[in-house]
Design a protein around this motif. Structure first.
Motif, PDB file in Angstrom:
ATOM      1  N   ILE A   1      13.426  68.364  -2.581  1.00 11.56           N
ATOM      2  CA  ILE A   1      12.268  68.153  -1.705  1.00 11.56           C
ATOM      3  C   ILE A   1      11.935  69.443  -0.977  1.00 11.56           C
ATOM      4  O   ILE A   1      10.777  69.788  -0.752  1.00 11.56           O
ATOM      5  CB  ILE A   1      12.557  67.031  -0.684  1.00 11.56           C
ATOM      6  N   PHE A   2      12.987  70.182  -0.598  1.00 15.70           N
ATOM      7  CA  PHE A   2      12.784  71.369   0.217  1.00 15.70           C
ATOM      8  C   PHE A   2      12.094  72.473  -0.558  1.00 15.70           C
ATOM      9  O   PHE A   2      11.223  73.167  -0.047  1.00 15.70           O
ATOM     10  CB  PHE A   2      14.149  71.842   0.707  1.00 15.70           C
ATOM     11  N   LEU A   3      12.484  72.653  -1.828  1.00  9.81           N
ATOM     12  CA  LEU A   3      11.995  73.808  -2.557  1.00  9.81           C
ATOM     13  C   LEU A   3      10.622  73.605  -3.151  1.00  9.81           C
ATOM     14  O   LEU A   3      10.132  74.462  -3.880  1.00  9.81           O
ATOM     15  CB  LEU A   3      12.983  74.165  -3.678  1.00  9.81           C
ATOM     16  N   MET A   4      10.000  72.460  -2.840  1.00  9.21           N
ATOM     17  CA  MET A   4       8.703  72.235  -3.474  1.00  9.21           C
ATOM     18  C   MET A   4       7.630  73.129  -2.911  1.00  9.21           C
ATOM     19  O   MET A   4       6.590  73.322  -3.511  1.00  9.21           O
ATOM     20  CB  MET A   4       8.293  70.767  -3.310  1.00  9.21           C
ATOM     21  N   LYS A   5       7.840  73.656  -1.724  1.00 11.97           N
ATOM     22  CA  LYS A   5       6.831  74.544  -1.138  1.00 11.97           C
ATOM     23  C   LYS A   5       7.509  75.829  -0.718  1.00 11.97           C
ATOM     24  O   LYS A   5       8.649  75.808  -0.276  1.00 11.97           O
ATOM     25  CB  LYS A   5       6.236  73.886   0.114  1.00 11.97           C
TER      26      LYS A   5
END
Lengths: 603, 180, 323
Positions: free
Chosen positions: A507-511
């Motif tokens: 979830i964190f690395l999506m942006k």
């Protein structure tokens, strides 16, 4: 394996190292490394070769090499090896003296662990104690004086206990200490435990610790991580090897726990609580770690006092963990003090950005201290809690639990005050700690991690010790451990933690994210380019203010008041020596009349 | 301007529509009262003219917010703080200016200290006329801003990024120094 | 180890329960805002408002970070709170609570808070440091009565495992009927644990600029909002599991899958009631200062919890009540 090799490798070799490393100058710590690595290798080779020996070098010294000895020697050997590795790049003054004294202490510690009779115990205990005194003396005479007072107290208490045993049995051997009358056992156990408890810095005998732990950090890592475990070993020895479970239970039991051990468990819980509270209020990094050490060893005291297999196993495991995470903390503090030259937390700040590895190691040690399940520190805490809850103790358990919450407070103070927060301009070009220091810290970190994933490996050793001493058995598998009221499985925990961490990462690395400077901070629209804005002074002021009226009572000041009472009394008595010959003539006349009177009255 | 590294499964237009819907129904304003119009904010927040029903709540820091309200006249000193706060916000961000002072100087049209046209220094998405606009006018402005976001017209932050040097030049002409 | 189908179904069900817990948490936060608004005689946002908030935050075009330690906050926060949820029985379904007892749960509950504190500290803002200091002091305050309550439960039911505790409550009586004083003290401690007024001291927006949250924005704040939604579920579920039997009214052994659905619904209603109590107190109280919170918690809740502990001790040891 014969006696000469046992005695030679573990005692004579470090003594020899003491002599030759004194002249080592710059290379002394490396010589010290060799002289501690060799016993370590033999320790690994000789696992399983357990038996007892006697050797006669003018005095008869009885030695034993069993699982308990091996377990404690493992701790102390690893800690001193890491300390020497650290000291190779710590730029201490007079490294030759440092190394020789440390090796002397190591020899004494090994001797204490190996002895099978009281005489050799006392000889090696004194060697260890005196070498520690000289090491504290290298930094400050005042601190050394306090340490000496309590070390001497501990020695006297030991001698008194040993004396009682010798009076009744006529021999110094541990195994001959049977058949003493009940009253004698009471005094023996009390005196011996108090003597060893001084080394473990249990309240109210703890006042030397914050001062002695303010010496040079590699030594303090050994003192706190290694030598205080000798106190644990001594108490364990007294209660279970010399006295034995049957003698302890003959005093009567309170909810399944010997009445002899229960007051010590209560004392340990109080130590844990008060030590933690005092640690929260500190600003000096070394004193904070010292009070934290006092508090953590209170848990060990609780475990030893309770006497059930889970409790004693927990105490041993806790001592093992404490050796590693406490020395890791002291070495981390040493690295920070070495790089910055400051030792007050309010002077530091933001060092974690420049010293990331030191930060990671100290973070891991803090996890172990706080008892987070990622490290093996949790397992030992779990064992002691379950032991107390199983037997339904309602005074000890809340004190221990709330002390554990208090540990989070000062742990965060260490992390935030030293490593996070704002980086101050003088420290902007600090380099990471030198590689030997980092390797030393990594060596100490490994067991904490490994035994969290595979607790069964260390439970094998602890179970062996408990079965040897006739205390009982533990219930465990390679990854899990159980008691009569609950259990935990570490494999499931680790797998769940890894999976959920990956989910959070996804979830964190999506942006993407952009990095900004630490001065680009929200300060209500102000943007000073340089102001020291680190929230580190008076960090726990609300707590300190609320408890101001309770913090006035301090064991430190009680001791000072007692000593001042004696000093003033002696000053008064000194007034007899007026220097006036007429007064002395009068004294002589009075004494003469007194003697005539008494003699006439007696006859 | 989309930095999303994932391959977009939703066609570009629909993804932007969803994003705009999320933005418009959950505007968080900074509780940073800059001028005399700050008096009109509490009534808009409280029970009578409740603005929380549109999802607008006051937040404490610009890092968490995406709506800056310039509530009234802007002195040069305040402008520096407003610019810093605006730059600390994260895209997409919107500015609403209250009153007549940001439009043309208002009653301080001849002062040496007051900014006459706010749009030269930070991009303004919406002005509310009045001296001071009442809460009903502020609510109307919020609804208009939400409609503008929906139609893609509220792109002050795009303008700020595109013409960053021009805005900075304007600001530096008014401030003597940036870092004090 | 060879029962792959069983392990996979269990893992899938666990993932489903965790996902539902986060969704319900966001819903509860939204319902909370609606109810608070109605108490204030306002209209309030729609109940799905928090979903829009999280969506907006995760869809922000630029996110600011300070350093790598700052990144740990949402990672440890979200992973830690999901791990905590996995060790709590929800709606009567065991999840992982058979593999860990109450003590490991209490320590796993610290992992997200610790990660969040580290990230907040790394933001280099003094407000964040002060905020975390207040949060830790608050934790020190409310843990005093809470640990006494947990201890009294463990002593009375003679177990430290939540699984066994739920079974015993199902067969005997809900703990709130047997230990009412402990339940009262636990509810007071819960108000501090959930950081609802009067104890929302650490994230006070006006006093210390939201404390630890001061530099978090964009996706960081989005993940932290998911963390706070899940932690609402964690704390209310903990109370329901400890005192209200975990919502288990039908025994899964005799009723099968129907029991799971019914228990889930009952559990949902029970946590909503607990959440409502906290919400009503939150809507009408102002905020304490940290010294006042500390003095409050170590006075009356501790006394009530201590009386509950003594009651549990007497009943269990002297009267020999065996549940």
């Amino acid at each position: 394996m014969e006696i000469m090799s046992l005695f030679g490798i573990f005692i004579l070799l470090p003594l020899f190292g003491t002599l030759i490393s004194y002249f080592g100058k710059k290379y002394a710590p490396i010589i010290g490394l060799i002289f501690t690595a060799v016993p370590g290798v033999f320790l690994y080779l000789w696992y399983g070769n357990f038996s007892s020996y006697t050797i006669n070098i003018g005095v008869e010294i009885n030695l034993t090499f069993d699982l308990t000895t091996w377990f404690f020697m493992l701790m102390i050997n690893t800690v001193i090896f890491a300390s020497f590795l650290f000291a190779t790049s710590a730029e201490l003054k007079n490294t030759g003296g440092f190394t020789s004294l440390m090796l002397l202490g190591f020899a004494g510690a090994n001797g204490v662990l190996l002895s099978r009779d009281f005489l050799s115990l006392y000889i090696f205990w004194e060697i260890m104690s005196w070498s520690a005194y000289l090491l504290v003396l290298r930094s400050s005479g005042e601190n050394a004086r306090r340490y000496l007072l309590f070390a001497v107290l501990s020695a006297y208490l030991l001698i008194m206990g040993i004396g009682i045993v010798y009076y009744y049995t006529g021999s110094f051997l541990y195994s001959s200490a049977v058949g003493l009358p009940q009253a004698a056992w009471f005094w023996v156990i009390l005196l011996l435990i108090l003597g060893f408890a001084v080394k473990m810095a249990v309240m109210p005998l703890h006042v030397w610790a914050p001062y002695a732990y303010s010496s040079e950090q590699p030594f303090v890592a050994f003192l706190s991580g290694g030598l205080s475990k000798l106190g644990t070993f001594g108490i364990f020895l007294t209660m279970f090897s010399i006295a034995g479970v049957s003698v302890l239970n003959s005093f009567g039991t309170f909810r399944g726990v010997s009445l002899m051990g229960y007051p010590f468990a209560l004392l340990g819980a109080l130590t844990a609580f008060v030590g933690t509270i005092l640690a929260i209020m500190q600003d000096d990094l070394r004193k904070l770690l010292a009070y934290s050490s006092i508090g953590q060893l209170g848990y060990v005291m609780v475990g030893l006092g309770l006497g059930t297999p889970l409790a004693v196993g927990g105490a041993l495991f806790y001592a093992f963990n404490h050796a590693f995470f406490k020395s890791l903390l002291f070495l981390g503090a040493g690295a920070v003090i070495y790089r910055t030259g400051k030792y007050k937390i309010s002077d530091m700040g933001g060092l974690g950005y420049r010293m990331p590895f030191t930060f990671l190691f100290v973070l891991f040690a803090i996890f172990a201290l706080a008892g987070i399940p990622i490290t093996s520190g949790f397992i030992s805490k779990w064992m002691i809690y379950e032991a107390a809850i199983e037997k339904k103790f309602i005074v000890i358990t809340p004190l221990m639990l709330i002390a554990s919450v208090g540990a989070f407070l000062y742990s965060f103070r260490i992390l935030y005050g030293v490593f996070l927060g704002q980086l101050d301009k003088p420290h902007e070009n600090i380099k990471e700690a030198p590689v030997p220091m980092l390797v030393a810290m990594a060596i100490l970190m490994l067991p904490l991690l490994i035994f969290s994933i595979f607790p069964g490996w260390i439970f094998e050793w602890i179970n062996g010790i408990l079965v040897d001493m006739g205390i009982g058995k533990l219930n465990y598998t390679t990854y899990a451990y159980y008691s009569s009221i609950g259990g935990a499985d570490m494999l499931v925990f680790w797998i769940a933690f890894m999976l959920l961490f990956m989910v959070a990462m996804i979830i964190f690395l999506m942006k993407k994210a952009t990095k900004v400077d630490q001065y680009d901070n929200y300060l209500a629209g102000e943007a000073p380019s340089y102001v020291q804005l680190h929230a580190a002074h008076n960090f726990y002021k609300p707590l300190r203010d609320t408890w101001a009226h309770l913090l006035k009572y301090s064991v430190d000041r009680a001791y000072e008041r007692v000593s001042r009472f004696f000093v003033e009394g002696f000053e008064e008595i000194k007034k007899i020596y007026t220097g006036n010959p007429q007064d002395y003539a009068a004294y002589l006349g009075v004494a003469f009349l007194l003697f005539i009177f008494i003699g006439w009255w007696l006859l | 301007m989309n930095e999303n590294p994932l391959p977009s499964v939703i066609p570009e237009k629909d993804w932007k529509k969803i994003q705009r819907m999320l933005s418009k129904r959950s505007l968080w304003m900074i509780h940073f009262c800059t001028g005399c119009g700050a008096m009109e904010m509490p009534p808009t927040m409280t029970s009578r003219y409740d603005m929380e029903r549109f999802g607008i709540i006051p937040m404490a820091t610009p890092r968490q917010a995406d709506l800056l309200l310039v509530t009234g006249y802007v002195a040069v000193k305040t402008l520096k703080r407003i610019v810093r706060v605006y730059e600390q916000m994260q895209d997409p961000k919107y500015v609403i200016a209250f009153g007549s002072c940001p439009i043309n100087g208002g009653i301080y049209w001849d002062s040496y200290n007051i900014i006459k046209r706010l749009d030269k220094y930070i991009p303004v998405d919406l002005y509310i006329a009045g001296c001071m606009p009442r809460p009903e006018a502020i609510m109307d402005a919020f609804l208009k801003l939400m409609k503008d976001i929906d139609e893609g017209k509220a792109n002050g932050w795009v303008r700020y990024r595109k013409y960053y040097e021009k805005y900075k030049a304007n600001q530096m002409r008014v401030f003597k120094r940036w870092d004090e | 180890m060879t029962d792959w189908i069983g392990i996979l179904t269990q893992a899938g069900l666990t993932a489903l329960y965790l996902f539902l817990a986060v969704v319900i948490g966001l819903l509860f936060l939204g319902i909370g805002r609606k109810i608070t608004a109605r108490i204030h005689n306002r209209v309030g946002p729609p109940v799905y408002q928090n979903f829009i908030d999280v969506g907006k935050l995760l869809a922000k075009k630029s996110n600011i970070r300070h350093n790598w330690i700052f990144d740990l906050a949402p990672l440890f926060g979200l992973a830690g709170v999901l791990l905590t949820l996995a060790y709590l029985p929800m709606g009567g379904y065991r999840l992982l609570s058979g593999e860990g007892d109450l003590i490991i749960l209490l320590y796993i509950m610290v992992i997200p808070a610790l990660g969040f504190a580290l990230g907040a500290g790394a933001s280099a803002n003094p407000n964040a440091g002060v905020g975390v200091m207040r949060a830790l002091t608050l934790m020190f305050s409310y843990e005093m009565p809470f640990l006494l309550v947990v201890l009294s439960l463990m002593i009375f039911y003679n177990t430290a495992s939540l699984d066994v505790l739920l079974n015993k409550q199902m067969n005997y009586a809900w703990a709130i009927a047997v230990l009412p004083l402990s339940a009262l003290a636990a509810d007071m401690a819960l108000q501090g644990m959930m950081m609802e007024k009067p104890f929302d001291i650490p994230t006070a927006p006006h006093e210390i600029a939201s404390g630890p949250l001061v530099e978090f924005g964009g996706k960081y704040l989005g993940m932290l909002m998911l963390y706070s939604a899940a932690s609402v579920i964690v704390e209310t579920t903990l109370f329901v599991d400890l005192f209200l039997g975990g919502g288990i009214v039908l025994d899964p052994g005799t009723y099968g899958s129907v029991a799971y659905v019914v228990n889930y619904l009952v559990w949902l209603i029970l946590i909503f009631i607990v959440w409502l109590i906290a919400l009503f107190i939150n809507a009408v109280f102002p905020r304490f200062r940290i010294e006042q919170a500390f003095k409050f918690y170590w006075k009356w809740p501790t006394i009530i919890a201590a009386i509950g502990l003594i009651q549990a001790y007497i009943m269990s040891v002297f009267l020999g009540v065996v549940p």
